[in-house]
Write a protein that holds these residues in place. Structure first.
Motif, PDB file in Angstrom:
ATOM      1  N   LYS A 102      31.479  38.842  47.092  1.00 27.87           N
ATOM      2  CA  LYS A 102      32.320  38.465  45.954  1.00 27.87           C
ATOM      3  C   LYS A 102      32.645  36.971  46.016  1.00 27.87           C
ATOM      4  O   LYS A 102      32.710  36.383  47.110  1.00 27.87           O
ATOM      5  CB  LYS A 102      33.639  39.268  46.018  1.00 27.87           C
ATOM      6  CG  LYS A 102      34.548  39.156  44.811  1.00 27.87           C
ATOM      7  CD  LYS A 102      34.239  40.206  43.773  1.00 27.87           C
ATOM      8  CE  LYS A 102      35.217  40.164  42.609  1.00 27.87           C
ATOM      9  NZ  LYS A 102      34.982  41.182  41.606  1.00 27.87           N
ATOM     10  N   VAL A 107      38.497  37.496  43.651  1.00 26.00           N
ATOM     11  CA  VAL A 107      38.921  38.646  44.454  1.00 26.00           C
ATOM     12  C   VAL A 107      40.259  39.186  43.947  1.00 26.00           C
ATOM     13  O   VAL A 107      41.189  38.429  43.660  1.00 26.00           O
ATOM     14  CB  VAL A 107      39.041  38.250  45.940  1.00 26.00           C
ATOM     15  CG1 VAL A 107      39.846  39.279  46.723  1.00 26.00           C
ATOM     16  CG2 VAL A 107      37.666  38.089  46.552  1.00 26.00           C
ATOM     17  N   ASP A 111      39.403  44.988  45.183  1.00 26.08           N
ATOM     18  CA  ASP A 111      38.103  44.698  45.797  1.00 26.08           C
ATOM     19  C   ASP A 111      38.097  44.914  47.307  1.00 26.08           C
ATOM     20  O   ASP A 111      37.028  44.965  47.921  1.00 26.08           O
ATOM     21  CB  ASP A 111      37.700  43.233  45.533  1.00 26.08           C
ATOM     22  CG  ASP A 111      37.444  42.953  44.071  1.00 26.08           C
ATOM     23  OD1 ASP A 111      36.821  43.812  43.414  1.00 26.08           O
ATOM     24  OD2 ASP A 111      37.873  41.891  43.582  1.00 26.08           O
TER      25      ASP A 111
END
Length: 276
Positions: A102, A107, A111
């Motif tokens: 990611k 984020v 996540d």
């Protein structure tokens, strides 16, 4: 841990050529890595968030003292290889590692497999401050951090009111946490070596300053106050306030001298302006 030979070997295996775009400068000095982990003051209850683990030099040093390490990596090749590196180099602690593919600037809490308590990272120079501010805003469980950034950025992040380098990064970070410099790092511990030295910044989150204050408004005031550093607050805030007179009145209500400049104000002073 990964020394220069291991770093080069892994890079060749993955056909990785460090790029300026991603701010990739891999640490290859074990002593530097130990210094970072020691300065981070981790406990075995900490869930550590590492941003940009790269080939895993710092990751391997974080695994033994932490409860878990969540490594957020934007490069698919690096993210895929990292668990294997951990298994090869430290099989005893490899199961503590969770890799999230990611962009750190995107984020969210959802996540992550567990909510982190600390961030420890060698941050890309070009996004260091935005990443730290985003993660502190998005992850309320983050209580402390130790980040390695460009030396000049480290100075700005830890600067106090009245210092000539005190500015937007200093005030915005101060809204979330108490920050201080925690050491300096030379160029030669990286591959490839950057053009500038690095610095360590340690921070500890404090209770949000007057949580009734709207953060968006507060940050707009901070941005406006430092947009043109030589201007007085009366002049600097007139665009945001709707005119010089309105800015003057607002500042006086907040108990702030309109002839002061942004660099003279603490985060508490900015909060008072936002309250008014």
């Amino acid at each position: 841990m990964l020394g220069p030979a291991e770093v080069r070997r892994l890079a060749e295996e993955l056909d990785i050529r460090p790029t300026k775009k991603l701010g990739q400068n891999f640490v290859h000095d074990p002593n530097t890595v130990r210094k970072i982990v020691t300065a981070a003051e981790l406990t075995n209850d900490d869930v550590v968030l590492e941003v940009g683990p790269g080939l895993g030099s710092l990751t391997l040093a974080l695994l033994p003292p932490a409860k878990q390490v969540i490594a957020v990596e934007i490069d698919p090749k690096l993210a895929q290889r990292l668990p294997q590196t951990a298994s090869e180099m430290d099989p005893e602690n490899a199961d503590k590692l969770h890799v999230v593919l990611k962009d750190a600037m995107k984020v969210t809490q959802q996540d992550l497999p567990e909510q982190p308590t600390a961030i420890v990272a060698n941050l890309p120079y070009n996004v260091a401050v935005p990443v730290v501010l985003h993660l502190l805003a998005e992850l309320p469980t983050l209580q402390k951090g130790l980040v390695m950034v460009q030396a000049e950025v480290a100075d700005r992040m830890a600067a106090k009111p009245g210092n000539k380098i005190y500015g937007v990064p200093s005030v915005k970070l101060a809204w979330y946490a108490n920050a201080k410099k925690a050491g300096s790092i030379g160029k030669n511990v990286f591959w490839p070596a950057p053009n500038v030295d690095s610095g360590l910044v340690w921070f500890q989150r404090h209770e949000t300053l007057l949580s009734t204050v709207d953060k968006k408004r507060l940050f707009e005031i901070i941005d406006a106050a430092f947009a043109q550093r030589r201007k007085t607050l009366r002049a600097a805030l007139k665009g945001w306030a709707g005119g010089a007179e309105q800015a003057d009145e607002l500042l006086q209500k907040a108990g702030i001298d309109p002839q002061q400049r942004g660099e003279q104000l603490s985060v508490i002073d900015f909060v008072r302006i936002a309250e008014v």
